[in-house]
Design a protein around this motif. Structure first.
Motif, short mmCIF file in Angstrom:
data_model
loop_
_atom_site.label_atom_id
_atom_site.label_comp_id
_atom_site.label_asym_id
_atom_site.label_seq_id
_atom_site.Cartn_x
_atom_site.Cartn_y
_atom_site.Cartn_z
N ALA A 5 37.29 45.57 37.09
CA ALA A 5 38.27 44.53 36.80
C ALA A 5 39.40 44.53 37.83
CB ALA A 5 38.84 44.71 35.40
N SER A 6 39.68 45.69 38.43
CA SER A 6 40.76 45.78 39.41
C SER A 6 40.50 44.93 40.65
CB SER A 6 40.98 47.23 39.82
OG SER A 6 39.79 47.79 40.37
N ALA A 7 39.25 44.46 40.82
CA ALA A 7 38.92 43.61 41.96
C ALA A 7 39.20 42.14 41.69
CB ALA A 7 37.45 43.80 42.33
N TRP A 8 39.70 41.81 40.49
CA TRP A 8 39.96 40.41 40.17
C TRP A 8 40.96 39.82 41.17
CZ3 TRP A 8 37.02 37.54 37.26
CH2 TRP A 8 37.48 36.29 36.82
N PRO A 9 40.67 38.64 41.73
CA PRO A 9 41.52 38.13 42.81
C PRO A 9 42.89 37.64 42.37
CG PRO A 9 39.80 36.54 42.24
CD PRO A 9 39.48 37.80 41.50
N THR A 10 43.07 37.32 41.10
CA THR A 10 44.35 36.76 40.65
C THR A 10 44.85 37.50 39.41
OG1 THR A 10 43.13 35.06 39.41
CG2 THR A 10 43.94 34.47 41.61
N PRO A 11 45.33 38.74 39.56
CA PRO A 11 45.88 39.45 38.41
C PRO A 11 47.17 38.78 37.93
CG PRO A 11 46.34 40.66 40.41
CD PRO A 11 45.43 39.54 40.79
N PRO A 12 47.54 38.97 36.67
CA PRO A 12 48.78 38.37 36.18
C PRO A 12 49.99 38.88 36.95
CG PRO A 12 47.41 39.17 34.36
CD PRO A 12 46.80 39.69 35.62
N ASP A 13 51.02 38.06 37.02
CA ASP A 13 52.24 38.46 37.69
C ASP A 13 52.79 39.73 37.05
OD1 ASP A 13 52.08 36.25 39.31
OD2 ASP A 13 53.50 35.05 38.14
N GLY A 14 53.16 40.69 37.89
CA GLY A 14 53.76 41.91 37.41
C GLY A 14 52.78 42.94 36.90
N VAL A 15 51.48 42.65 36.95
CA VAL A 15 50.45 43.57 36.47
C VAL A 15 49.72 44.17 37.66
CG1 VAL A 15 48.34 43.83 35.11
CG2 VAL A 15 50.17 42.32 34.30
N SER A 16 49.71 45.50 37.72
CA SER A 16 48.98 46.18 38.79
C SER A 16 47.48 45.99 38.60
CB SER A 16 49.32 47.67 38.78
OG SER A 16 48.45 48.39 39.63
N PRO A 17 46.75 45.69 39.67
CA PRO A 17 45.29 45.55 39.53
C PRO A 17 44.65 46.77 38.90
CG PRO A 17 46.00 44.75 41.66
CD PRO A 17 47.21 45.40 41.04
N GLU A 18 45.23 47.95 39.14
CA GLU A 18 44.65 49.18 38.57
C GLU A 18 44.78 49.22 37.05
OE1 GLU A 18 46.70 49.12 41.21
OE2 GLU A 18 45.08 49.48 42.67
N ASP A 19 45.69 48.41 36.49
CA ASP A 19 45.86 48.39 35.04
C ASP A 19 44.93 47.40 34.35
OD1 ASP A 19 47.76 50.38 34.79
OD2 ASP A 19 49.44 49.01 35.13
N LEU A 20 44.26 46.54 35.12
CA LEU A 20 43.30 45.61 34.52
C LEU A 20 42.09 46.38 34.00
CD1 LEU A 20 43.30 42.59 36.98
CD2 LEU A 20 43.96 42.53 34.58
N VAL A 21 41.70 46.10 32.76
CA VAL A 21 40.54 46.78 32.17
C VAL A 21 39.40 45.81 31.87
CG1 VAL A 21 41.90 48.66 31.21
CG2 VAL A 21 41.54 46.59 29.84
N HIS A 22 39.68 44.52 31.94
CA HIS A 22 38.63 43.52 31.69
C HIS A 22 39.03 42.25 32.41
CE1 HIS A 22 35.32 41.72 29.27
NE2 HIS A 22 36.02 40.63 29.48
N ALA A 23 38.09 41.61 33.09
CA ALA A 23 38.37 40.36 33.79
C ALA A 23 37.08 39.57 33.94
CB ALA A 23 38.98 40.64 35.17
N GLU A 24 37.11 38.34 33.48
CA GLU A 24 35.93 37.48 33.64
C GLU A 24 36.29 36.03 33.40
OE1 GLU A 24 32.79 37.56 30.66
OE2 GLU A 24 34.11 38.70 29.35
N THR A 25 35.42 35.16 33.88
CA THR A 25 35.49 33.75 33.57
C THR A 25 34.32 33.42 32.66
OG1 THR A 25 36.50 33.19 35.71
CG2 THR A 25 35.42 31.41 34.50
N VAL A 26 34.63 32.85 31.49
CA VAL A 26 33.61 32.48 30.53
C VAL A 26 33.38 30.97 30.66
CG1 VAL A 26 32.94 32.46 28.09
CG2 VAL A 26 34.40 34.30 28.97
N ALA A 27 32.19 30.58 30.99
CA ALA A 27 31.88 29.18 31.18
C ALA A 27 31.95 28.42 29.87
CB ALA A 27 30.49 29.03 31.80
N GLY A 28 32.10 27.11 29.96
CA GLY A 28 32.03 26.28 28.77
C GLY A 28 30.69 26.46 28.08
N GLY A 29 30.72 26.75 26.78
CA GLY A 29 29.50 27.03 26.05
C GLY A 29 29.10 28.49 26.10
N GLY A 30 29.97 29.35 26.63
CA GLY A 30 29.67 30.77 26.72
C GLY A 30 30.50 31.59 25.75
N TYR A 31 30.32 32.91 25.81
CA TYR A 31 31.06 33.80 24.94
C TYR A 31 31.31 35.11 25.66
CZ TYR A 31 26.83 36.60 24.16
OH TYR A 31 25.72 37.41 24.34
#
Length: 289
Positions: free
Chosen positions: A35-61
């Motif tokens: 998850a730390s490789a996500w290109p657009t982490p939230p403002d003020g959040v270190s990429p190393e603190d990301l534990v989950h990151a994904e894009t869920v398509a329409g109709g997905g889960y």
């Protein structure tokens, strides 16, 4: 892709690997690991603190198990996502989101920043700590297969217009949850208001980029189905990608203004804190860290 191209192991492998590069919205999910490789982490959040990151398509889960204090942000990327959400206490999944109590205990049917998602035990499962949308629904749940078949011609989980209950069943199965474990859900990003005559009015989306952030007040299993709202008036199934990010953080503390914002919220957070304290072992005397 022709049938012959996947008729061999090598062909099937190349076809499978090609899916990784498909654009969001054309595949059900597009996870990034780590998850730390996500290109657009939230403002003020270190990429190393990301534990989950994904894009869920329409109709997905998607589904994720998160620690207490984890922040989870849902973002409507293109303006037509609808995030149907269920939450379960990860350590005892029979304790789950109770939408009726969430609404009646807090005297509020329109959830936004400062409100809690309550369990059937009167505890706070999660807090809404940020909301740029304001377009949500606690009343009408998600879609069923029968409803989508009647409306769109198909409601199967892997069909062109999947029903939310079918997607929840797939997501829940990853955590040993069955259909009977799935209560009514809350949905984010497609607003509903009830008029003076008691009739629901679908308000649509707040627009691209709208986001909601939750803080897990207990360790949680979260199930998210990104599919059209049951009151969406459009004839064609319409649902666009949803971003789901989670990062390490802290749960609401007594020093936080949210704790005492309302007496109802304080009681729920007190119950949550007591529950956590009762399940936390006291350090053994003389033990080293």
């Amino acid at each position: 892709m022709t049938a012959s191209s996947t008729s061999t192991t090598a062909g099937a492998r190349e076809h499978a690997r090609a899916q990784e590069g498909a654009a969001a919205g054309t595949v059900r999910t597009r996870p990034v690991v780590p998850a730390s490789a996500w290109p657009t982490p939230p403002d003020g959040v270190s990429p190393e603190d990301l534990v989950h990151a994904e894009t869920v398509a329409g109709g997905g889960y998607t589904h994720l198990a998160v620690a207490r204090g984890t922040h989870v942000r849902l973002t409507d990327l293109d303006g037509d996502a609808c995030a149907h959400v269920l939450a379960f206490h990860a350590e005892q999944p029979w304790e789950r989101l109770n939408v009726a109590d969430t609404v009646k205990v807090q005297w509020q049917v329109y959830l936004t920043t400062g409100h809690l998602l309550l369990s059937d035990q009167g505890r706070a499962l999660a807090s809404v700590v940020a909301d740029t949308s304001g377009h949500h629904d606690t009343l009408f749940g998600t879609t069923t297969r029968a409803r989508n078949e009647a409306r769109y011609g198909d409601g199967a989980a892997h069909g062109p217009s999947p029903a939310g209950r079918e997607l929840f069943a797939l997501a829940g199965a990853k955590h040993d949850l069955t259909r009977r474990d799935l209560p009514p859900s809350i949905s984010f990003f497609q607003g509903v208001r009830v008029d003076d005559d008691g009739a629901p009015q679908h308000r649509g989306s707040a627009g691209a980029g709208a986001a909601v952030t939750l803080v897990a007040e207990l360790p949680l299993i979260l199930l998210v189905a990104n599919t059209a709202h049951p009151l969406d008036p459009r004839e064609r199934f319409t649902c666009t990608p949803l971003e789901v990010l989670a990062w390490r953080g802290d749960p609401t503390a007594p020093s936080d203004p949210r704790w005492d914002a309302t007496p109802e919220g304080r009681r729920a957070l007190d119950r949550t804190a007591a529950h956590v304290a009762a399940r936390t072992a006291r350090p053994t005397a003389g033990a080293t860290r």
